[in-house]
Scaffold this motif. Structure first.
Motif: not given
Ligand code: PHB
Length: 392
Positions: A108, A132, A150, A308
């Motif tokens: 994350l 992301a 994102l 992931h």
């Molecule tokens: C993030 O915390 O950057 C994150 C985590 C899970 C996701 C997308 C972004 O699916």
């Protein structure tokens, strides 16, 4: 309690001094190549850790457990996913005590941001496989990202929607950095393409209850609800979307692919059918590389690989190929340099590490959830090629 805090602080201080003084042992060609893989393996985001660890191990099974004469050693640590200071401490211990050559994982955004100074101080490459938010790679010149950003995966659906009978939308995002990236990108691109955002709602990251937010979204009567939630949360959103009767009220669900995460999609069933998202990976991606990947992954793990997992698989690829390019005993700078501009065919499709930003350049697909032989899959039907992180 007090004593414990002092000890911890003392340890962190000693660690910082060791990093700064370059106490880190030099490694030799015959030493193992140590990769410290920090992942959420327990807690609400455990699926992210489980996916990435499985993919890294699959990469090693497919490509051998040594590279340019060095045995590859994965040191896997659970950071629980919710405590940035824990991730930072683990990163520091891996560098100072285990003398790792590479840090990797990072489920994350807050966890990746917490570890970035450790990568910088110790000049250790840090492969961000999952987190992301756009800004992450700007936080250390040693960060290379092999997942996505994102803004990169949000704008295609924002521009697709107004051309496909979606003129009004409500946005629903998780209230932390990647959610804000998604919200800002969606609002500006959707509005720019002629759409109107009626309302933007943000749901807390910790212990989210989607019901009141989805009720608000329904009351606004939009053509569509745009959703970003981190992987692991999709089922809860989908359940409330169904229970609150949004579909029956004529509200379509669109979003980034996180909400129809392949790890959970099978268990969502019918309610997910028809959801349209933009994303860089679907387990249903139609290519020989992906078919081989999904078959091998499911044989060993008995669950579907999600986005992931490819961030993890491609992260290992970047490390192996950089070692081949930079020689058996490169320092952190050489290893990162060798990753800049690297190109390959991933299970997701074509992939390049942007030499300027160290972020992935990749194809983003528009996909619709459909039942295929009784199971839901995100089926790609349109694509945008060579998409860079546009920033926000
Ligand atoms: C993030 O915390 O950057 C994150 C985590 C899970 C996701 C997308 C972004 O699916």
């Amino acid at each position: 309690m007090h004593r414990h805090a002092m000890t911890r602080r003392g340890m962190l201080k000693a660690g910082a001094a060791a990093l700064a003084a370059g106490f880190v042992k030099p490694s030799f060609a015959a030493d193992p190549l140590k990769i410290g893989l920090i992942l959420p393996l327990t807690g609400p985001f455990a699926s992210t850790g489980r996916q990435i660890e499985a993919a890294c191990r699959l990469y090693m099974r497919n490509n051998g457990d040594s590279v340019v004469g060095r045995k590859v050693e994965l040191i896997v640590k659970d950071d629980t996913g919710v405590a940035p200071e824990t991730t930072k401490r683990i990163a520091q211990e891996l560098v100072v005590q285990e003398n790792v050559n590479v840090l990797a994982g990072f489920g994350l955004t807050p966890l990746a941001l917490a570890a970035a100074p450790i990568a910088t101080q110790s000049k250790t490459p840090m492969i961000v496989m999952a987190a992301a938010t756009s800004i992450i790679t700007s936080k250390s010149p040693y960060i290379v990202r092999t997942g996505f950003t994102l803004p990169q995966v949000t704008w295609p659906i924002a521009e697709w929607a107004p051309k496909n009978k979606i003129k009004t939308a409500v946005t629903l995002v998780t209230d932390y950095a990647p959610g804000l990236d998604a919200e800002k990108t969606f609002v500006s691109r959707f509005t720019g393409a002629g759409g109107k955002v009626l309302e933007s709602v943000r749901v807390p990251l910790r212990n989210p209850d989607y019901a009141p937010f989805l009720q608000r979204a329904k009351d606004a009567r939009p053509d569509a609800l745009f959703v970003f939630v981190p992987s692991g949360e999709g089922s809860a959103v989908m359940k409330q979307f169904s229970d609150r009767g949004l579909k029956e009220a004529g509200v379509r669900m669109i979003g980034t692919g996180d909400v129809v995460d392949d790890d959970l999609l099978e268990s969502m069933g019918d309610v997910a059918v028809g959801v349209v998202t933009s994303f860089h990976y679907s387990a249903a991606h139609d290519s020989p590389e992906n078919k081989a990947y999904v078959d091998a992954f499911m044989k060993t793990n008995k669950f579907r690989p999600n986005f992931h997992s490819v961030g993890g698989y491609d992260g290992m690829h970047a490390i192996y190929e950089a070692m081949k390019k930079a020689g058996a005993n490169p320092d952190g700078d050489k290893l990162v340099d060798a990753m800049k501009g690297m190109k390959w065919t991933s299970p997701r499709g074509p992939m390049t590490i942007d030499p300027a930003t160290r972020d992935p350049i990749q194809t983003v697909y528009i996909r619709r959830v459909e039942m295929v032989e009784g199971k839901p899959w995100s089926i790609e039907f349109e694509k945008f090629e060579n998409v860079k992180d546009p920033g926000i």
